[in-house]
Design an enzyme around this catalytic site. Structure first.
Site, short mmCIF file in Angstrom:
data_model
loop_
_atom_site.label_atom_id
_atom_site.label_comp_id
_atom_site.label_asym_id
_atom_site.label_seq_id
_atom_site.Cartn_x
_atom_site.Cartn_y
_atom_site.Cartn_z
N GLU A 1 68.38 -8.83 65.52
CA GLU A 1 67.86 -8.72 64.15
C GLU A 1 68.44 -9.79 63.22
O GLU A 1 67.78 -10.23 62.28
CB GLU A 1 68.14 -7.33 63.57
CG GLU A 1 67.35 -6.20 64.23
CD GLU A 1 68.02 -5.63 65.47
OE1 GLU A 1 69.02 -6.21 65.95
OE2 GLU A 1 67.53 -4.60 65.97
N MET B 1 85.89 -27.52 62.67
CA MET B 1 86.35 -27.52 61.28
C MET B 1 87.66 -26.76 61.14
O MET B 1 88.57 -27.18 60.42
CB MET B 1 85.26 -26.92 60.37
CG MET B 1 85.55 -27.09 58.89
SD MET B 1 85.72 -28.82 58.41
CE MET B 1 84.07 -29.20 57.82
N PHE C 1 70.51 10.60 64.31
CA PHE C 1 70.55 9.49 65.25
C PHE C 1 70.01 8.22 64.59
O PHE C 1 68.92 8.22 64.03
CB PHE C 1 69.72 9.83 66.50
CG PHE C 1 69.65 8.69 67.49
CD1 PHE C 1 70.80 8.26 68.16
CD2 PHE C 1 68.46 8.03 67.73
CE1 PHE C 1 70.74 7.20 69.05
CE2 PHE C 1 68.40 6.98 68.63
CZ PHE C 1 69.53 6.55 69.29
N GLN C 2 70.75 7.15 64.65
CA GLN C 2 70.41 5.84 64.07
C GLN C 2 70.13 5.93 62.57
O GLN C 2 69.28 5.21 62.05
CB GLN C 2 69.25 5.19 64.82
CG GLN C 2 69.66 4.79 66.25
CD GLN C 2 68.70 3.82 66.92
OE1 GLN C 2 67.51 3.84 66.66
NE2 GLN C 2 69.23 2.97 67.80
N LYS D 1 60.47 7.55 58.34
CA LYS D 1 59.45 7.62 59.39
C LYS D 1 58.29 8.53 58.98
O LYS D 1 57.13 8.23 59.27
CB LYS D 1 60.10 8.14 60.70
CG LYS D 1 59.28 7.75 61.91
CD LYS D 1 60.05 7.92 63.19
CE LYS D 1 59.18 7.58 64.38
NZ LYS D 1 59.88 7.78 65.65
#
Lengths: 175, 577
Positions: free
Chosen positions: B67, B492, B129-130, B179
């Site tokens: 993502e 760097m 969940f999630q 949802k």
């Protein structure tokens, strides 16, 4: 470097979920502790007014006002010094009822402080007092000697001595 | 949704159809002109993906491999096209993986809309969940965000999201949709948002300030312009050029301002800041009027604020009022969109020459050339320098490629030496300094401007942070050119360790895999070079290859980037070695 002073912030906003998070994060990022915070209806329908008290320098205050006004849902933010506003806090004391009848001094304190008895029952009575922080603190000290069962104090609420023309500003937004 | 949206009836669609919330999401995106979006499906966003399957002829979904890659791709797309980039993810870990890209877009003012699925509204707050509070998590790094729990809110919220992301000072917006709202049916119609009560994207320009700014510029003996991305975001390249040419103003750029005018323009005096050019940094502390245009005085630009341009009157052209006096106290602030303010000031400016002042920039350029640039671009030692790779890319691309750089030494080298002859050619992570930005951003950039050559420059460290996006390149066949400047170091950090930590190279040396084999594993043409005589042909082959191409260049292991202003030092204390 200017010195830390107490400022009262007035913010007019849309009444949206999550805005508290956005506003408080602005102070949190700069490690500035909020002394008190109040959100309520304002004089305009569907517009909320926030009153926040903070201690910081004027330079910090100006920058924070800029960041607050950047938020999409903020209509306008102002900051005021103590002299520019009329302000009050409110508090409640819960005290054993016996004391009200047995301690004459308590009755005098209530009378002199202009506190108001909200309710009395067999077990306890509740006092309400509105005023400046110093008046509330004085009352707290005086009552502490007799025992306070519960105490709570609200955040500051304030109105400015000068007008705040939010309605006009809202009209301007739409043109 | 209490916020009042001002509706413009001309853009309203009167047709109402009964559809699901998820179909409304897709139709709303199409109505906003979205032709590509980047994302990763999952349980809580599946209804929307199901609709995307139906609409795949109208809207192209690119499956990134993470993502974070979706957000950087959306950023690359937005930065090069000027349009809003769109990224999509599921709830929980899908949503939290977007955060780095969102934070990057916020600090670099990139217009982006992120859509996340959320657990059903009856489960909100139950640690389902999630489930994560993505609205809470993303609040500090979004311009605006909102959670939708009813399908009927979707069109208005998406319309607002695009309006907020694109207008004024752009930024990322996140919309979280439960949802059940995706399944729920309602009567859909779409109206674009054209204004929001409480939100004024562009402040009014004060004519008095404009005149005061013109007077200061006209009377300046040693003026210096520092411009930023505000010129590009305001599409004010032509107006900016007209202003600096009329008043003959030496002009330097911040990292995100690069490419607004060509590198070869005679008034372009280079980059300011930590690894910027010698002349504009030193002369910042000698100019009498500093004209900041669409830039925000980042600490990487100013160095020590206590000594920054103290002798100069400061004019700040800016769209965001909160930037005025935030870091540098201004004498005159000109608020407004750069295109409008620069157009408005032009008639008040006098033609000027500043010949002696220009000569100072040339003299200091020569000092920098002799000490630094010659060694970087025309090295005599055996090892390849990063600078000569950039020089070769300039030659092969005629300075017209869009350069998408990652974060580190190579980024500073790319910004210093790439020829930027076309606007929106420097796509890099400026404010957040996000390693791993470049590979996915290059995918988005190439899709946002298919007609342009897009060359990604990364180090071996940052490249491996999002190396999985080679899979996206393989699947989409997007013809990006991938250049990894490999010094087997986090270069760097190593440079800082060398200069400030007694050469204690703690955890900066990298043992790297066979990058060519990895690219080939993804069916991407690939080559590795380590000798100077092979470089030109390798770059030529890369540029001429029709498809994607991976080129690894083994560069000098312990080269440093100079000039350098050490943290906390003054811009005029810039080190050349």
């Amino acid at each position: 470097m200017s010195e830390n002073k107490l400022y009262t912030v007035s913010i007019y906003t849309e009444n949206n979920i999550g805005l508290l998070n956005r506003i408080s994060a602005i102070f949190q990022r700069r490690h500035i502790n909020i002394e008190s915070i109040n959100s309520s209806a304002s004089e305009i329908e569907n517009v909320s007014k926030w009153t926040i008290v903070v201690k910081l320098t004027e330079d910090q205050m100006k920058k924070i006002i800029g960041q607050i006004e950047k938020q999409v849902e903020v209509i306008k933010a102002y900051y005021h010094t103590e002299e520019e506003i009329i302000y009050q806090e409110s508090c409640l004391f819960k005290i054993k009822s016996d004391l009200l009848f047995e301690e004459r001094q308590i009755q005098n304190i209530i009378k002199e402080s202009n506190a108001r008895i909200v309710t009395v029952n067999k077990a306890f009575f509740v006092l309400e007092k509105s005023g400046r922080r110093s008046e509330i603190e004085l009352l707290h000290r005086e009552l502490s000697a007799f025992g306070i069962l519960q105490f709570t104090r609200s955040g500051r609420i304030a109105v400015t001595k000068t007008p705040m023309e939010i309605t006009k500003m809202l009209e301007a937004f739409q043109h | 949704m209490e916020t009042k949206t001002i509706k413009n009836n001309e853009q309203s669609t009167s047709k109402t159809i009964r559809i699901s919330g998820s179909e409304a999401v897709v139709r709303s995106l199409i109505a906003e002109g979205v032709d590509v979006l980047y994302g990763y499906p999952g349980g809580a966003i599946m209804p929307v993906y199901d609709e995307l399957y139906k609409f795949q002829n109208e809207i192209h979904h690119v499956l990134t491999r993470h993502e974070q890659g979706a957000t950087h791709a959306a950023q690359g797309y937005a930065r090069i096209s000027g349009k809003v980039g769109v990224a999509m993810a599921t709830s929980g870990p899908g949503a939290t993986n977007l955060i780095t890209g969102i934070a990057d877009a916020q600090i670099d003012s990139t217009p982006m809309v992120c859509i996340t699925g959320q657990v059903g509204s009856h489960l909100l707050g139950s640690d389902a969940f999630q489930e994560t509070d993505i609205v809470g998590i993303s609040t500090p790094v979004t311009k605006w965000n909102h959670q939708v729990t009813k399908a009927s809110e979707i069109p208005e919220v998406i319309a607002k999201a695009f309006y907020i992301a694109k207008s004024g000072r752009p930024g990322p917006v996140l919309i979280d949709i439960t949802k059940d709202a995706q399944f729920e049916e309602f009567d859909f119609k779409y109206e674009k948002c054209t204004g929001i009560r409480s939100y004024k994207p562009i402040p009014e320009t004060n004519q008095v300030d404009l005149q005061a700014a013109a007077d200061l510029i006209n009377n300046a003996k040693k003026p210096l312009v520092v411009w930023g991305q505000g010129v590009i975001l305001g599409e004010a390249e032509a107006e900016f050029k007209a202003v600096i040419e009329k008043a003959s103003l030496p002009s330097a750029w911040t990292i995100l301002g690069a490419s607004a005018i060509p590198s070869t323009h005679p008034l372009n005096v280079g980059m300011v800041g930590m690894h910027g050019n010698y002349a504009p940094n030193v002369l910042t502390n000698e100019c009498d009027v500093l004209i900041a245009i669409g830039m925000r005085f980042d600490d990487r630009v100013t160095g020590n604020l206590a000594t920054y341009a103290k002798q100069a009157k400061v004019i700040h052209f800016e769209i965001d009022p909160a930037e005025i006096d935030k870091n540098v106290k201004t004498d005159v602030a000109v608020l407004g969109n750069s295109k409008e303010t620069l157009t408005a000031i032009l008639p008040f400016l006098k033609e000027n020459s500043h010949t002696e002042w220009h000569q100072k920039f040339k003299d200091l350029y020569q000092v920098e050339f002799d000490k630094v640039i010659r060694n970087d671009l025309h090295p005599t030692k055996d090892g390849l320098t990063m600078g000569e790779v950039l020089k070769e890319i300039n030659e092969q691309s005629k300075g017209e490629a869009a350069i998408v750089s990652d974060v580190g030494q190579h980024q500073m080298i790319a910004c210093r030496y790439a020829d930027f002859n076309v606007s929106k050619s420097n796509i890099t992570s400026g404010g957040l300094g996000t390693m791993g930005f470049a590979l996915p951003a290059a995918i988005g950039a190439k899709m946002g401007a298919p007609e342009r050559d897009v060359v990604m420059i990364a180090g071996d460290g940052g490249y491996q942070m999002t190396i999985q996006e080679l899979g996206t390149i393989f699947q989409t066949k997007v013809p990006v050119k991938i250049v990894v400047l490999n010094n087997n170091f986090l270069g760097m950090v190593r440079q800082w360790q060398q200069l400030f930590f007694d050469k204690r190279y703690a955890s900066t040396e990298m043992e790297n895999p066979d990058f060519v084999a990895i690219a080939k594993g993804y069916h991407i043409d690939a080559k590795s070079v380590s000798k100077r005589e092979d470089l030109a042909n390798a770059v030529k082959e890369m540029m001429e290859t029709k498809g994607p191409y991976f080129l690894e260049v083994m560069v000098e292991k312990e080269d440093n980037v100079f000039p350098m202003i050490p943290t906390g030092a003054s811009v005029s204390d810039v080190r050349l070695e």
